[in-house]
Design an enzyme around this catalytic site. Structure first.
Site, mmCIF file in Angstrom:
data_model
loop_
_atom_site.group_PDB
_atom_site.id
_atom_site.type_symbol
_atom_site.label_atom_id
_atom_site.label_comp_id
_atom_site.label_asym_id
_atom_site.label_seq_id
_atom_site.Cartn_x
_atom_site.Cartn_y
_atom_site.Cartn_z
ATOM 1 N N ASN A 52 13.456 47.374 52.865
ATOM 2 C CA ASN A 52 12.975 47.216 51.792
ATOM 3 C C ASN A 52 14.080 48.170 50.669
ATOM 4 O OD1 ASN A 52 11.637 49.179 52.835
ATOM 5 N ND2 ASN A 52 9.951 48.482 51.851
ATOM 6 N N GLU B 249 12.768 48.586 47.148
ATOM 7 C CA GLU B 249 12.069 48.937 45.817
ATOM 8 C C GLU B 249 12.664 49.324 44.696
ATOM 9 O OE1 GLU B 249 8.742 51.028 46.689
ATOM 10 O OE2 GLU B 249 7.972 49.944 48.575
ATOM 11 N N CYS C 295 12.131 42.506 49.720
ATOM 12 C CA CYS C 295 11.358 42.903 51.220
ATOM 13 C C CYS C 295 12.530 42.909 52.348
ATOM 14 C CB CYS C 295 10.877 41.723 51.423
ATOM 15 S SG CYS C 295 9.161 41.143 50.680
ATOM 16 N N GLU D 187 13.242 41.797 55.721
ATOM 17 C CA GLU D 187 13.188 40.576 56.231
ATOM 18 C C GLU D 187 14.605 39.438 55.402
ATOM 19 O OE1 GLU D 187 10.410 42.228 55.889
ATOM 20 O OE2 GLU D 187 9.681 40.936 56.500
ATOM 21 N N CYS E 156 9.003 36.100 52.609
ATOM 22 C CA CYS E 156 9.965 35.968 53.237
ATOM 23 C C CYS E 156 9.375 35.038 54.582
ATOM 24 C CB CYS E 156 9.315 37.204 54.433
ATOM 25 S SG CYS E 156 10.478 38.677 52.923
HETATM 26 N N1 THU Z 1 7.957 44.626 52.728
HETATM 27 C C1 THU Z 1 8.932 44.200 53.632
HETATM 28 O O1 THU Z 1 9.807 44.549 53.576
HETATM 29 N N2 THU Z 1 8.343 43.585 54.077
HETATM 30 C C2 THU Z 1 7.463 43.280 54.365
HETATM 31 O O2 THU Z 1 7.902 42.395 55.497
HETATM 32 C C3 THU Z 1 6.628 43.377 53.876
HETATM 33 C C4 THU Z 1 6.643 43.781 52.275
HETATM 34 C C5 THU Z 1 7.685 45.646 51.591
HETATM 35 C C6 THU Z 1 8.067 45.525 50.100
HETATM 36 C C7 THU Z 1 7.652 46.351 49.636
HETATM 37 O O3 THU Z 1 9.054 47.643 49.618
HETATM 38 C C8 THU Z 1 7.034 47.604 51.019
HETATM 39 O O4 THU Z 1 6.788 46.481 52.104
HETATM 40 C C9 THU Z 1 5.333 47.238 50.009
HETATM 41 O O5 THU Z 1 4.856 45.821 49.926
#
Ligand code: THU
Length: 130
Positions: free
Chosen positions: A43, A45, A54, A56, A90
């Site tokens: 991920n 941010e 995310c 995925e 996702c």
């Molecule tokens: N996030 C993911 O990367 N994948 C997931 O399946 C759930 C959420 C990330 C997005 C964000 O950076 C952090 O987790 C909190 O939501």
């Protein structure tokens, strides 16, 4: 090591690069292509929170951008006891690019669960609706 274990290991490795200074929730993902390649993603941010992407989607888009179009499975790894399923956005992307594939959820303690993408996204909107 089984294919599943290798995919989880790749997702775990990708998680090491998670850029999550706001949530501090580190996620790794990895997709395996039918051609046998594996692409990891973490991920990423952003201070403008909505721009966050995310793990995925990073993994899938990396594979797409390298010319891959056929996928076998995707794994997601976090440090959560209650395993982390893909978010709604996702799920749509997984369905669009990977179709009905096993989504392998795992954590750092070795807990593993599997769910097919068709079960995670029932009655999907896709190109067949256009
Ligand atoms: N996030 C993911 O990367 N994948 C997931 O399946 C759930 C959420 C990330 C997005 C964000 O950076 C952090 O987790 C909190 O939501």
């Amino acid at each position: 090591m089984s294919d599943e274990e290798k995919l989880i290991a790749a997702a775990r490795q990708a998680r090491e690069y998670a850029h999550a200074p706001f949530s501090e929730f580190h996620v790794g993902a990895a997709v395996r292509t039918k051609s046998g390649r594996t692409f990891g993603g973490c991920n990423v941010e952003n201070a403008s929170y909505g721009l966050t992407i995310c793990a995925e989607r990073v993994a899938i888009f990396k594979a797409i951008s390298e010319g891959e179009r056929e996928f076998e499975a995707i794994a997601v790894v976090t440090d959560a006891d209650d395993l982390t399923p893909p978010c709604g956005a996702c799920r749509q992307i997984i369905w669009e690019f990977c179709g009905d594939v096993p989504v392998i959820l795992a954590n750092l303690k070795g807990k593993v669960e599997r769910e097919n993408s068709s079960k995670l996204l029932p009655r999907p909107f896709d190109s067949s609706n256009l």
